[in-house]
Design an enzyme around this catalytic site. Structure first.
Site, PDB file in Angstrom:
ATOM      1  N   LYS A 177       0.615  -1.154   0.167  1.00  0.00           N
ATOM      2  CA  LYS A 177      -0.230   0.111  -0.096  1.00  0.00           C
ATOM      3  C   LYS A 177       0.118   1.394  -0.020  1.00  0.00           C
ATOM      4  O   LYS A 177       0.903   2.009   0.832  1.00  0.00           O
ATOM      5  CB  LYS A 177      -1.518   0.090   1.678  1.00  0.00           C
ATOM      6  CG  LYS A 177      -1.859  -1.381   1.331  1.00  0.00           C
ATOM      7  CD  LYS A 177      -2.674  -1.327   2.408  1.00  0.00           C
ATOM      8  CE  LYS A 177      -4.129  -2.113   1.975  1.00  0.00           C
ATOM      9  NZ  LYS A 177      -3.184  -3.269   2.686  1.00  0.00           N
TER      10      LYS A 177
HETATM   11  P1  OMP Z   1      -8.030 -11.631   6.954  1.00  0.00           P
HETATM   12  O1  OMP Z   1      -9.005 -10.089   7.241  1.00  0.00           O
HETATM   13  O2  OMP Z   1      -7.487 -12.012   7.831  1.00  0.00           O
HETATM   14  O3  OMP Z   1      -8.763 -11.789   5.367  1.00  0.00           O
HETATM   15  O4  OMP Z   1      -7.429  -9.981   5.875  1.00  0.00           O
HETATM   16  C1  OMP Z   1      -6.923  -9.074   4.958  1.00  0.00           C
HETATM   17  C2  OMP Z   1      -5.656  -9.252   4.377  1.00  0.00           C
HETATM   18  O5  OMP Z   1      -6.357  -7.871   3.518  1.00  0.00           O
HETATM   19  C3  OMP Z   1      -5.225  -7.758   5.414  1.00  0.00           C
HETATM   20  O6  OMP Z   1      -3.539  -8.514   5.105  1.00  0.00           O
HETATM   21  C4  OMP Z   1      -5.437  -6.085   4.564  1.00  0.00           C
HETATM   22  O7  OMP Z   1      -4.293  -5.235   5.200  1.00  0.00           O
HETATM   23  C5  OMP Z   1      -5.923  -6.625   3.502  1.00  0.00           C
HETATM   24  N1  OMP Z   1      -6.259  -5.469   2.592  1.00  0.00           N
HETATM   25  C6  OMP Z   1      -8.048  -5.408   4.124  1.00  0.00           C
HETATM   26  O8  OMP Z   1      -8.528  -6.125   4.422  1.00  0.00           O
HETATM   27  N2  OMP Z   1      -8.621  -4.489   3.108  1.00  0.00           N
HETATM   28  C7  OMP Z   1      -8.686  -3.621   2.312  1.00  0.00           C
HETATM   29  O9  OMP Z   1      -9.287  -2.686   1.911  1.00  0.00           O
HETATM   30  C8  OMP Z   1      -7.466  -3.529   1.535  1.00  0.00           C
HETATM   31  C9  OMP Z   1      -6.385  -4.732   1.574  1.00  0.00           C
HETATM   32  C10 OMP Z   1      -4.471  -4.795   0.912  1.00  0.00           C
HETATM   33  O10 OMP Z   1      -4.621  -4.138   0.116  1.00  0.00           O
HETATM   34  O11 OMP Z   1      -4.929  -6.207   0.398  1.00  0.00           O
END
Ligand code: OMP
Length: 273
Positions: free
Chosen positions: A95
């Site tokens: 990001k």
């Molecule tokens: P879980 O919630 O464990 O499935 O993780 C979600 C992953 O996606 C994490 O690494 C967050 O940093 C990333 N993420 C989001 O959760 N929301 C977003 O809007 C964007 C991201 C991302 O850019 O990957």
């Protein structure tokens, strides 16, 4: 191979939209692998081998490795993934977003030092900050559009004087003027399926990375209905904790494989319904 072609190939060879997020957490990993001096690497490799059959992509999350002082394990994990599973897309989630001269260094870091196929970027400093990334024509970038967190509306949902919310303006820009090199995608959270449908209408051809399934409680059926294209692709459905920590113990890899397979099958069932 162009980024879009590589992505198409990874969807086709895996027959899956699942993106496995690699978000290592030392305390949890210790319950799975108590005795190793490179726990992030050992855990990552085990998860990769266990879940690759069910995934089109992997998304290592930079801060999880950096905050633990384990960036060398991020690098060896990515190298392993590329060597053992060359058909999987590697998305480095860091990001980034900075003025162009500094962004060029971030691009070199993501694409050359870590060898990612794609990265995540924060576009809210403006399109010029994306240009150093777009210059890597075979690589891709997913720009944050409507993020999954509860507070994402605070800024991304602001109504513009020209009409419509800011996140839709970002979607239009990413589909058009920012995408001269044809290597951009968007990030939209599964926690916002109505917004995803609006984004898809503005950006019919862009790949969309969708985090928020699993631990964040996103709605899979609504996400697929809102964002999948006529070929049943167009999306990368990410789950990190829901797969990585399906079991916190010696059986973690087998449990992760089961969780990734279950997600793949649920996606297929929704697409067929
Ligand atoms: P879980 O919630 O464990 O499935 O993780 C979600 C992953 O996606 C994490 O690494 C967050 O940093 C990333 N993420 C989001 O959760 N929301 C977003 O809007 C964007 C991201 C991302 O850019 O990957």
């Amino acid at each position: 191979m162009s980024f879009y072609k590589k992505l198409e190939a990874s969807w086709a060879s895996s027959k899956s939209l699942v993106c496995v997020g690699l978000d290592p957490d030392l305390q949890r990993i210790r319950k799975c692998l108590p005795e190793t001096d490179r726990p992030f690497e050992a855990f990552g490799m085990a998860i990769i081998d266990a879940t690759a059959e069910h995934a089109c992509a992997f998304k290592p999350q930079f801060a999880h490795y950096a905050a633990a002082g384990r960036l060398n394990e991020l690098k060896t994990t990515i190298d392993y993934l590329r060597d053992r599973h060359p058909d999987k897309l590697i998305i480095l989630d860091y990001k980034r977003g900075d003025i162009g001269s500094t962004a060029a260094y971030y691009a070199r870091e993501g694409y050359e030092v870590y060898g990612a196929d794609a990265v995540t970027l924060n576009p809210y400093m403006g399109g010029d900050t994306l240009e150093p990334f777009a210059a890597y024509e075979d690589k891709g970038a997913f720009v944050l559009c409507k993020t999954s967190n509860p507070g994402s509306d605070e800024l991304q949902g602001l109504e513009l004087a020209s009409g419509g919310p800011l996140y839709l303006h970002v979607a239009r820009r990413a589909a058009e003027s920012w995408n001269a090199c044809r290597n951009l995608g968007l990030v939209v959270g599964a926690t916002y399926p109505e917004e995803l449908a609006k984004v898809r209408a503005e950006a019919p051809d862009l790949p969309i990375l969708v985090p928020g399934i699993g631990a964040q409680g996103g709605d899979l059926a609504a996400t697929l209905a809102a964002g999948a294209n006529a070929q049943g692709t167009g999306l990368l459905i990410n789950s990190s904790r829901g797969i990585l920590y399906a079991e916190e113990g010696p059986g973690f890899a087998a449990a992760a494989a089961k969780a990734a397979e279950a997600l793949k099958l649920e996606i297929q069932a929704c697409l067929q319904a």
